[in-house]
Design a protein around this motif. Structure first.
Motif, PDB file in Angstrom:
ATOM      1  N   UNK A 236       3.271   0.317  10.147  1.00  0.00           N
ATOM      2  CA  UNK A 236       4.113   1.095  11.146  1.00  0.00           C
ATOM      3  C   UNK A 236       4.528   2.436  10.931  1.00  0.00           C
ATOM      4  N   UNK A 237       4.406   2.794   9.649  1.00  0.00           N
ATOM      5  CA  UNK A 237       4.667   4.193   9.245  1.00  0.00           C
ATOM      6  C   UNK A 237       3.456   5.115   9.871  1.00  0.00           C
ATOM      7  N   UNK A 238       2.191   4.535   9.641  1.00  0.00           N
ATOM      8  CA  UNK A 238       1.161   5.343   9.962  1.00  0.00           C
ATOM      9  C   UNK A 238       1.044   5.429  11.496  1.00  0.00           C
ATOM     10  N   UNK A 239       1.292   4.235  12.157  1.00  0.00           N
ATOM     11  CA  UNK A 239       1.532   4.427  13.369  1.00  0.00           C
ATOM     12  C   UNK A 239       2.363   5.404  14.014  1.00  0.00           C
ATOM     13  N   UNK A 240       3.481   5.831  13.479  1.00  0.00           N
ATOM     14  CA  UNK A 240       4.670   7.069  13.780  1.00  0.00           C
ATOM     15  C   UNK A 240       3.943   8.117  13.310  1.00  0.00           C
ATOM     16  N   UNK A 241       2.650   8.423  12.510  1.00  0.00           N
ATOM     17  CA  UNK A 241       2.231   9.638  12.090  1.00  0.00           C
ATOM     18  C   UNK A 241       2.100   9.885  10.778  1.00  0.00           C
ATOM     19  N   UNK A 242       2.657   9.365   9.825  1.00  0.00           N
ATOM     20  CA  UNK A 242       2.514   9.531   8.382  1.00  0.00           C
ATOM     21  C   UNK A 242       1.394   8.957   7.845  1.00  0.00           C
ATOM     22  N   UNK A 243       0.351   9.961   7.269  1.00  0.00           N
ATOM     23  CA  UNK A 243      -0.892   9.606   6.746  1.00  0.00           C
ATOM     24  C   UNK A 243      -0.730   8.880   5.435  1.00  0.00           C
ATOM     25  N   UNK A 244       0.061   9.166   4.304  1.00  0.00           N
ATOM     26  CA  UNK A 244       0.422   8.806   2.945  1.00  0.00           C
ATOM     27  C   UNK A 244       1.526   8.105   2.820  1.00  0.00           C
ATOM     28  N   UNK A 245       1.488   6.648   2.681  1.00  0.00           N
ATOM     29  CA  UNK A 245       2.923   6.312   2.627  1.00  0.00           C
ATOM     30  C   UNK A 245       2.847   5.686   1.004  1.00  0.00           C
ATOM     31  N   UNK A 246       3.699   5.692   0.246  1.00  0.00           N
ATOM     32  CA  UNK A 246       3.803   5.308  -1.113  1.00  0.00           C
ATOM     33  C   UNK A 246       5.171   4.567  -1.085  1.00  0.00           C
ATOM     34  N   UNK A 247       5.093   3.304  -1.882  1.00  0.00           N
ATOM     35  CA  UNK A 247       6.139   2.451  -2.252  1.00  0.00           C
ATOM     36  C   UNK A 247       6.343   2.119  -3.618  1.00  0.00           C
ATOM     37  N   UNK A 248       7.295   2.884  -4.424  1.00  0.00           N
ATOM     38  CA  UNK A 248       7.524   2.413  -5.739  1.00  0.00           C
ATOM     39  C   UNK A 248       8.005   0.926  -5.852  1.00  0.00           C
TER      40      UNK A 248
END
Length: 336
Positions: A236-248
Motif C-alpha cells: 500500500x505504501x509503495x502504491x502511494x509513492x514510498x520506495x523503501x518501507x521498513x517495519x521494526x
C-alpha cells in the motif's frame, strides 16, 4: 531531580564519513525524559518519604536519531526549536557533545517538552507528556526555509512534529518542496496518548507521497493499519509513492521492502534494560549505512536490496546496544 553529565566526543567519532558529502538533517522535537526512580529515603527516620525521584535525560525521537547518527560519524544537522530553559540547555549540550551541527536550530522562548516515564518489567516505557505550548511545535515557514537552506543529502523527520499544530502543516509543505534536492525519510512514531491515531491515519497517504523511506514499528503498524501484515502494508505504501518501507518488529527483527523486493533481518540477542530510543537509534544506523553507500540525495534510484539488508543489520546492532543501557544512549562508532 538528577541530570546526567554529557560525555565528550571521542577523537575518532567522525571517522568513516564520505569526504565532502552533504549532511543528513534531522528535524523534530527534543523531549526531557524524566524517569521515575525509587522513593527518596528520609535520613532521620530511614523510611521512604512521599517524594518522588526523577532522573532527567535528553530524549525525543528525532533528537535521539540525530545523536545516534552523529555518533556513528555521519555529518548530521539537527533542526529543532530549542527552548532557552534548563532542559533546552541540556539538549544543546547533548547534541553538540555528540557531534551534531546546531547551526539550523532555533532559539525559542517557549518551554521544552517534558515526558515522565515509568518502566514496566519488560523495559517498555509508559509516558505521561507535558507538551502543550512547547517550543517544538511552533515552526513557521520562514524558520523552516532558513533551517533547510544549506545543502542536504537527506531530511529525516517524524514523531509529534508531523501532527502537532501549528508547525505540522508547514512541515508537510516542506517535505514535498525539499524532494527536489534531498531524500525524504519519515518515522511517524505514533503517540496515541498525545494525538489520536486517526490523525496519523488521515495524513499517512500524504506522507507516503513525499517519503522515499518510511519506517514504522510493529506498534505503529497496528495503530495505522490494524490487522495488516507488514507485506500488505508495504504494498500500500509503495502504491502511494514510498520506495523503501521498513517495519521494526522488536525481538522479531526487522522487515523491509524496496519496491516490492522483501528482506528480513533477525534481531541480535540482548539483555534488555529498557527500549527507550531503540527505534530512533535503529533509524540512525539505517541512514548512516545508506549515506555511506552514497545512495542518498535523490529517489534511491541506485539502491539495491543487498545494501538494504546490510543497512538493516547495522540498525539492529545499534538498537540492541541502546536496549542494553538505561535511556536513549546510543553507541559511538568506535564502540562497535
Amino acid at each position: 531531580m538528577t541530570v546526567p553529565p554529557v560525555s565528550p566526543a571521542p577523537a575518532d567519532a567522525l571517522s568513516g564519513a564520505p569526504a565532502g558529502s552533504a549532511p543528513v538533517a534531522v528535524l523534530g522535537e527534543c523531549v526531557a525524559d524524566a524517569f521515575v526512580t525509587t522513593p527518596v529515603e528520609d535520613a532521620a527516620t530511614r523510611m521512604a518519604t512521599s517524594a518522588m525521584g526523577l532522573e532527567v535525560r535528553p530524549g525525543g525521537g528525532p533528537a535521539n536519531t540525530a545523536v545516534a547518527l552523529a555518533r556513528l560519524g555521519t555529518p548530521t544537522r539537527f533542526l529543532g526549536r530549542l527552548s532557552t530553559d534548563v532542559f533546552g540547555r541540556l539538549f544543546r549540550a547533548h547534541l553538540t557533545g555528540s557531534g551534531a551541527d546546531l547551526d539550523g536550530a532555533v532559539a525559542a522562548r517557549e518551554p521544552s517538552t517534558l515526558a515522565v516515564a515509568a518502566l514496566d518489567p519488560d523495559g517498555r516505557a509508559d509516558y505521561s507528556f507535558h507538551a502543550d505550548g512547547a517550543a517544538d511545535w511552533q515552526w513557521t515557514p520562514e524558520e523552516l526555509a532558513q533551517a533547510t537552506d544549506p545543502p542536504l543529502s537527506a531530511l529525516h523527520t517524524g514523531s509529534l512534529a508531523l501532527v502537532r499544530p501549528p508547525g505540522a502543516a508547514h512541515l508537510e509543505e516542506l517535505l514535498h518542496a525539499i524532494r527536489a534536492r534531498a531524500t525524504v525519510s519519515i518515522d511517524p512514531n505514533v503517540r496515541p496518548l498525545l494525538v489520536d491515531p486517526a490523525r496519523y491515519r488521515e495524513r499517512l497517504e500524504h506522507w507516503c507521497r513525499a517519503a522515499d523511506i518510511l519506517r514504522l514499528s510493529d506498534d505503529d503498524l497496528a495503530e495505522l493499519c490494524p490487522g495488516q501484515a507488514p507485506e500488505r502494508a508495504a504494498d500500500t505504501f509503495h502504491a502511494h509513492g514510498t520506495r523503501l518501507v521498513v517495519v521494526t518488529l522488536g525481538p522479531g527483527g526487522v522487515f523491509a521492502s524496496l519496491d516490492g523486493e522483501r528482506v528480513h533481518v533477525p534481531a541480535p540477542p540482548v539483555e534488555v534494560v529498557d527500549t527507550v530510543g531503540a527505534g530512533d537509534s535503529f533509524m540512525a544506523g539505517l541512514l548512516h549505512a545508506l549515506h555511506g553507500d552514497g545512495v542518498l540525495g535523490g529517489r534511491l534510484d541506485t539502491l539495491r536490496i543487498e545494501q538494504v539488508s546490510e543497512a538493516l543489520t547495522l540498525g539492529t546492532r545499534i538498537a540492541a546496544a541502546v536496549c542494553a543501557v538505561r535511556g536513549a544512549n546510543p553507541p559511538w562508532a568506535a564502540e562497535l
